[in-house]
Design a protein around this motif. Structure first.
Motif, short mmCIF file in Angstrom:
data_model
loop_
_atom_site.label_atom_id
_atom_site.label_comp_id
_atom_site.label_asym_id
_atom_site.label_seq_id
_atom_site.Cartn_x
_atom_site.Cartn_y
_atom_site.Cartn_z
N PHE A 284 0.79 -1.17 -0.08
CA PHE A 284 0.15 -0.03 -0.22
C PHE A 284 0.92 1.24 -0.06
CE2 PHE A 284 -3.90 1.90 2.16
CZ PHE A 284 -4.32 2.44 0.96
N ASN A 285 1.95 1.21 0.80
CA ASN A 285 2.63 2.35 1.05
C ASN A 285 3.66 2.62 -0.42
OD1 ASN A 285 4.68 4.28 1.82
ND2 ASN A 285 4.61 3.02 3.96
N ARG A 286 4.06 1.41 -0.89
CA ARG A 286 4.70 1.50 -2.31
C ARG A 286 3.60 2.22 -3.32
NH1 ARG A 286 8.57 -1.92 -3.49
NH2 ARG A 286 7.66 -3.49 -2.08
N ILE A 287 2.57 1.91 -3.53
CA ILE A 287 1.35 2.22 -4.16
C ILE A 287 1.52 4.24 -3.96
CG2 ILE A 287 -1.03 2.74 -5.03
CD1 ILE A 287 -1.33 -0.24 -4.42
N HIS A 288 1.28 4.36 -2.85
CA HIS A 288 1.40 5.90 -2.76
C HIS A 288 2.31 6.49 -2.98
CE1 HIS A 288 2.58 8.08 0.86
NE2 HIS A 288 2.49 6.74 1.35
N SER A 289 3.68 6.12 -2.80
CA SER A 289 4.98 6.38 -3.14
C SER A 289 5.05 6.76 -4.52
CB SER A 289 6.07 5.54 -2.39
OG SER A 289 7.29 6.28 -2.82
N LEU A 290 4.60 5.83 -5.18
CA LEU A 290 4.89 5.70 -6.71
C LEU A 290 3.91 6.85 -7.26
CD1 LEU A 290 4.90 1.92 -7.52
CD2 LEU A 290 6.70 3.64 -7.97
N GLN A 291 2.67 6.88 -6.58
CA GLN A 291 1.88 8.02 -7.38
C GLN A 291 2.14 9.37 -7.03
OE1 GLN A 291 -1.77 7.05 -4.98
NE2 GLN A 291 -2.83 6.82 -6.83
N PHE A 292 3.07 9.29 -6.05
CA PHE A 292 3.74 10.73 -5.45
C PHE A 292 4.67 10.94 -6.46
CE2 PHE A 292 7.22 13.09 -3.83
CZ PHE A 292 6.67 14.23 -3.27
N TRP A 293 5.55 10.08 -6.96
CA TRP A 293 6.37 10.04 -7.91
C TRP A 293 5.88 10.46 -9.41
CZ3 TRP A 293 7.38 7.23 -12.65
CH2 TRP A 293 8.49 7.76 -13.45
N TRP A 294 4.72 10.01 -9.77
CA TRP A 294 4.08 10.53 -10.97
C TRP A 294 4.05 11.99 -10.98
CZ3 TRP A 294 -0.91 6.94 -11.49
CH2 TRP A 294 -0.61 5.71 -11.67
N GLY A 295 3.28 12.47 -9.93
CA GLY A 295 3.09 13.70 -9.95
C GLY A 295 4.31 14.62 -9.88
N GLN A 296 5.32 13.90 -9.08
CA GLN A 296 6.62 14.86 -9.26
C GLN A 296 7.30 14.97 -10.50
OE1 GLN A 296 9.20 13.06 -6.47
NE2 GLN A 296 11.15 14.13 -6.86
N PHE A 297 7.43 13.87 -11.09
CA PHE A 297 8.03 13.69 -12.37
C PHE A 297 7.37 14.47 -13.64
CE2 PHE A 297 9.34 10.44 -15.97
CZ PHE A 297 10.29 11.45 -16.17
N ALA A 298 5.88 14.58 -13.51
CA ALA A 298 4.99 15.52 -14.36
C ALA A 298 5.47 16.87 -13.88
CB ALA A 298 3.58 15.16 -14.44
N GLY A 299 5.58 17.28 -12.72
CA GLY A 299 5.89 18.68 -12.64
C GLY A 299 7.24 18.88 -13.05
N GLU A 300 8.11 17.90 -13.07
CA GLU A 300 9.64 18.20 -13.52
C GLU A 300 9.37 18.65 -14.98
OE1 GLU A 300 11.52 15.44 -11.49
OE2 GLU A 300 11.71 16.83 -9.63
N LEU A 301 8.53 17.77 -15.70
CA LEU A 301 8.65 18.09 -17.07
C LEU A 301 7.58 19.02 -17.38
CD1 LEU A 301 8.44 14.31 -18.35
CD2 LEU A 301 10.32 15.99 -18.37
N GLY A 302 7.02 19.73 -16.66
CA GLY A 302 6.23 21.04 -16.73
C GLY A 302 4.80 20.96 -16.93
#
Lengths: 417, 378, 174, 143
Positions: free
Chosen positions: B106-124
């Motif tokens: 469960f923790n892994r899922i929300h951590s990966l979801q956080f990463w989606w957002g972070q990566f998309a933010g870095e790509l603008g």
């Protein structure tokens, strides 16, 4: 009392001679005076001298006041001429400066609200109803901030350039036909009835924008700003040509380069119906030219902190921030003018209302499209604009040429009634 | 790289006060638009967690570890507990094992979801920055319902877990997981399906499996190269329930460049990770037995530990997370605790991956490696 | 990948056949520990690099055993053989020295830098032994050594009696 | 992935973003609205002095030495005063778990902001009660 400069000037010389004589006498008295020095005789003459100076000064002041009053009179005489008065009212109040500023403030609020909705937020809520006064709060906050000018910046250029940028971006609004009657340049009732090249003039003025971006980046004295400035220039270099060529289609259909005439030609049919692809190329090129989201390499915040605006602070940042929104507004207004029939629309509404409704819709589309895509790299921006948009827009021009010549019923349709 | 080219180079500091470099700094030497040299700098978050652990007893240590990486707090604290359990030889009840595993995934899922957002933010794309984070809120709500804290759950303890599952928690978890599953196609369209995303990530940050192994990369970063290296399968912790069920190691094989990976492959890999995690939770929930959740003697056993060495490892969201623990006889505190963060290697590998890339691709490269500054600074 | 030995004990035997000075100790599971003399560390690590084609340099760290005794521990993991190799090197001296292996496994570069700054273990021929994590004022203080005293004043604030002194390190490490 | 495929992708993305505009926002007006905190929330503590036995188990369990015990300050038979330093507290819940006499609990109150660092050290007067001064802003009362 009428003030006559020449009478006054003629008297001046007598006075000067008198003063000189008096001075001469003053200097020569030890040699000319016979007998002991009579202090009181000398002292009695002093007052005349002082009075002379006062009179002379008063003459100058008097003359200045009359000159100013005459000048104001003359200006007021010009302003109170009906056509002049209406032009000034338009330029300053209604479709002009104050209207644009109010629209700008509304636009910023509108943009922020839509952005917030897109991001599952509510946006500004606390200042005023639905956060309508948030921009004033932000502007006051930004203006009251300390202005930090970097050591390596060219200080005077750094101070002047942001304001100049705003001025340059605001200028083309003079050519937008907001309404059949209420517009600044181009309506039949204004002192400049038909500015036949307003479309070209708009683009000519807008070409200066990336120069300012580049210069701001340059004079800020920071590597991030410099890179951002070059990227801004690169964006404009990529997007300007497709955009100008995309605007050729409507101009050819209307047979005019005047924005007012192009709008008047769309009474029968809006050009977006005839030129949908042209609209899309113009739209994308406009986004690229403004430099917002998918094309925001100049201000890419995850790469070069805030691009050419990195070092701006306080009022300079506010001005540049406004300039960006003004540019987006301008492009949306241009799209309405060129493709969506401008003030033509529902007949029972005023032209400006029709224009505003369409403009809001286009601006909404602008924001939704800009916030759906990832930032393109600067070489990909050039790639997209030159490889896809430019051929498409040129193809469109060619098609319009052939259509105008070979399709019989087209010309009466697109010239308008 | 000839010396004449370096004459025209300029140095740009990417961080530590950069918008997207939160707590780290890389010194980039760029020539024109290309980066020729990258020197990552660590230490801006250094809090000496290893020294701190030497002064905390064996139940307190995991609180320090959680705060190293907030996004995968439970996965971060678990290796320490596993190491303690290995030294004492604690047997964990069956129910606690499965509960730990469920929470871990469960923790892994929300951590990966956080990463989606972070990566998309870095790509603008700021829209995609917030959409996954909103969905993540439901996972955090479920955590809060169970443990009382949204990020730093401090759920496991040597010998078992601290809090038992409640019907409320199970309902909240189901909502959260259902949302993750429902929104998967949307995020697939917005991330992997976006033409602009493909333009930005394909062929960017390229490395081969052999290089990645030499640099010490692990987790999704190496699974994206086609190597199914996953500690959940290879070396499962005896107190976790991964061997009770049948599941597949998520690994993608790119036909165009087998054995290599770019930023886009790493995104696809992380999509697959989420699917696997959902699958594991789905399979574990029905076999959750009734029973005690903690070994009753665990508390007295962990007061003073015997002399020994334990190496607790777990497959974290970002790679192999491990704690090497050495205790002296009758010790209340560890003698030495070494934390091995997965991002230590991935941050180091920027030094080798980045040179040759365009300056504008730098956020795409480091974003795709999913670095978290806490892991290398500790 | 054909050269990958099946189990950790096979690998240990291969290594011991070549270098008889090395002791091996099996751990729980498919894991092995090798006690390596400091001067042979490069040979052993390069041998692991040759023998295990997918060796992952997982960790490298120092342990302070007080009285100027240190250990450096290298951990390698192989996915193919599902095995773990742990090398243990005992060092002595005020500033112990050992050869670097960062050219064989680049991933251990920063681990060595970190161990150098925290424990004062000098890695010879390491290309770049700058500070990694520490601020400049802690250079040469080696904070992870047991002799580096930290501020424990917070514990006095709690109102509890002082805890009993730490147990002495018992003999040699296991 | 041809040109047409890309166009299809672009339209799908626009569909998602366009839908999002008309969806109800996720956020709420924080100081005026607040979400429901579950009972298990590890917020600030409450110390029940009636049942406290001054065993100091909570103080020993604290990993960051955030609790100070004062055994001299007795109100009941064998209780003590506890001082919680919320500038240090991690809200890990170990002190509550360590307490065997039901004298220390977490409460679902998580907004602990104060204007002064010293105000965050909750002495016996604050830690034994949940009452606090209400905060008013622009005529509206919250918390």
């Amino acid at each position: 009392m009428q003030f006559d400069v020449f009478t006054w000037l003629g008297g001046l010389w007598d006075w000067v001679i008198g003063v000189l004589l008096w001075l001469w006498g003053f200097l020569m008295w030890p040699f000319l005076w016979e007998g002991p020095f009579d202090f009181f005789a000398w002292f009695g003459g002093l007052w005349d001298w002082v009075l002379g100076i006062f009179l002379w000064l008063w003459g100058i002041v008097n003359w200045l006041i009359f000159w100013v009053v005459d000048f104001v009179n003359w200006i007021w005489f010009l302003v109170s001429l009906p056509e002049n008065f209406m032009f000034l009212f338009r330029a300053i109040v209604f479709p002009g400066l104050i209207f644009i500023l109010l629209a700008l403030i509304f636009t910023v609020w509108y943009t922020r609200k839509i952005w917030a909705r897109l991001q599952d937020r509510r946006g500004p809520m606390h200042m005023g109803k639905y956060g309508g006064l948030q921009l004033f709060a932000d502007a006051i906050k930004l203006m009251s901030k300390e202005i930090i000018i970097p050591d390596k910046a060219k200080r005077w250029m750094y101070r002047i350039l942001p304001s100049l940028l705003l001025v340059i971006v605001m200028l083309p609004f003079a050519f937008i036909p907001w309404d059949p009657y209420w517009n600044i340049l181009g309506s039949p009732t204004s002192p400049f009835p038909d500015l036949s090249v307003s479309l070209v003039l708009v683009f000519a003025i807008l070409t200066a924008v990336p120069v300012f971006s580049l210069l701001i980046g340059w004079v800020s004295g920071s590597k991030y700003s410099l890179i951002g400035g070059f990227r801004a220039a690169n964006n404009q270099f990529a997007a300007e040509i497709p955009m100008v060529i995309s605007s050729v289609g409507p101009a050819m259909l209307a047979g005019s380069l005047s924005l007012y005439s192009i709008v008047m030609a769309q009474t029968n049919i809006w050009y977006i119906v005839l030129l949908p692809i042209n609209f899309i190329t113009f739209f994308v090129a406009a986004i690229a030219s403004v430099g917002t989201f998918p094309f925001d390499a100049p201000v890419a915040d995850s790469e070069i902190i805030f691009g050419w605006r990195t070092e701006l602070s306080g009022i300079y940042f506010t001005v540049v921030y406004f300039a960006e929104f003004a540019e987006q507004m301008l492009y949306s207004a241009l799209m309405v003018t060129l493709f969506l029939g401008g003030f033509n629309g529902l007949p029972f509404l005023a032209g400006i209302v029709n224009f505003a409704i369409k403009w809001l819709v286009v601006f909404f589309l602008f924001i939704v499209v800009t916030s759906s895509f990832y930032r393109l790299r600067q070489d990909q921006v050039v790639h997209l604009c030159w490889k896809y948009l430019l051929p498409l827009s040129i193809l469109n021009v060619v098609l319009v040429m052939f259509a105008l010549v070979y399709i019989p019923g087209l010309v009466p349709l697109v010239i308008g009634g | 790289m000839s010396p004449d080219i370096l004459d025209e180079s300029s140095v740009i500091w990417f961080g530590p006060q950069h918008v997207s470099a939160h707590g780290w700094a890389a010194k980039l030497t760029i020539v024109g638009d290309y980066i020729v040299e990258c020197d990552p700098n660590a230490g801006y978050f250094h809090r000496s967690a290893e020294k701190c652990l030497e002064f905390r007893n064996f139940r307190q240590g995991s609180m320090i570890l959680e705060r190293i990486c907030m996004m995968e707090a439970f996965l971060a604290e678990y290796p320490y507990i596993a190491a303690v359990e290995k030294i004492v030889d604690l047997e964990v009840p069956e129910r606690a094992k499965i509960m730990r595993t469920i929470m871990m995934e469960f923790n892994r899922i929300h951590s990966l979801q956080f990463w989606w957002g972070q990566f998309a933010g870095e790509l603008g794309l700021f829209v995609m920055l917030l959409w996954p984070w909103v969905d993540r809120e439901y996972s955090l709500d479920a955590f809060e319902e169970l443990t009382g804290s949204r990020h730093t759950v401090s759920y496991a303890t040597p010998g078992g877990v601290k809090y038992d599952f409640t019907p409320k928690f199970l309902a909240k978890m189901e909502t959260a997981l259902k949302l993750v599953k429902d929104r998967m196609p949307v995020f697939n369209d917005m991330l992997a399906g976006s033409p602009t995303f493909r333009l930005r990530t394909e062929g960017v940050g390229h490395y081969t499996a052999k290089q990645a192994l030499k640099w010490g990369l692990s987790g999704p970063n190496i699974k994206a190269c086609g190597i199914p290296m996953d500690l959940r399968k290879d070396d499962p912790d005896p107190n976790l329930a991964y061997d009770l069920i049948d599941w597949e190691v998520p690994v993608i094989n790119n036909e165009e460049h087998p054995g290599e990976s770019d930023a886009f492959d790493r995104l696809l890999q992380r999509f697959k990770e989420i699917e696997t995690s959902l699958d594991i939770i789905e399979k574990l929930l029905p076999i959750l037995p009734e029973g005690p959740i903690i070994d009753p003697k665990a508390r007295s056993k962990t007061n003073r530990l015997p002399e020994g060495e334990g190496y607790g490892r777990v497959e974290g969201t970002r790679g192999v997370t491990s704690v090497w623990l050495k205790t002296m006889a009758k010790a209340q505190t560890p003698w030495r605790a070494k934390i091995r963060g997965p991002c230590f290697a991935s941050y180091y590998s920027l030094k080798h991956i980045v040179p040759g890339a365009r300056f504008a691709d730098f956020p795409a490269i480091f974003g795709s490696l999913d670095p978290y500054p806490g892991w290398w600074d500790r | 990948m054909s050269k990958t030995p099946g189990s950790a004990s096979t690998l240990a035997r291969t290594i011991i056949n070549k270098y008889p000075d090395i002791e091996s100790k099996p751990l729980v599971g498919n894991k092995v520990e090798l006690v390596v003399p400091p001067e042979m560390i490069r040979d052993i690590v390069s041998m692991i690099d040759e023998e295990v084609s997918d060796a992952l340099p997982e960790s490298l760290f120092g342990v302070d055993l007080t009285e100027d005794k240190y250990e450096v521990i290298y951990i390698f993991w192989s996915h193919e053989g599902k095995m773990l190799v742990q090398l243990r090197v005992s060092l002595e001296g005020e500033t112990p020295e050992i050869e670097t292996v960062s050219d064989i496994f680049p991933g251990l570069d920063w681990h060595e830098r970190e161990t150098h700054e925290l424990y004062g273990i000098n890695f010879k021929n390491h290309p770049d032994l700058r500070l990694l994590l520490l601020p400049d004022e802690l250079e040469g203080k080696f904070p992870m050594r047991k002799s580096f005293l930290t501020d424990r004043s917070r514990m006095d604030e709690t109102g509890l009696a002082r805890p009993k002194p730490r147990p002495k390190p018992g003999g040699e490490s296991s | 992935m041809g040109f047409v495929g890309n166009l299809g992708d672009i339209f799908r993305i626009l569909k998602h973003t366009f839908r999002q505009v008309f969806r109800r926002p996720f956020t709420y007006f924080y100081p005026f609205e607040d979400r429901e905190y579950p009972e298990t929330t590890r917020g600030r503590h409450i110390h029940i002095r009636e049942t406290c036995t001054a065993c100091a188990a909570c103080v020993r369990a604290c990993p960051v030495a955030a609790i100070r015990i004062d055994k001299e300050d007795k109100k009941f038979e064998k209780d003590c005063a506890l001082y919680f330093d919320y500038t240090r507290c991690l809200f890990c819940g170990d002190c509550v778990r360590a307490c065997r006499y039901e004298a220390l609990f977490h409460t679902p109150i998580v907004d602990l902001s104060e204007g002064d660092r010293d105000d965050l050290i909750y002495g016996p007067d604050k830690i034994t009660t949940l009452d606090r001064d209400p905060l008013e802003w622009r005529g509206r009362r919250f918390r």
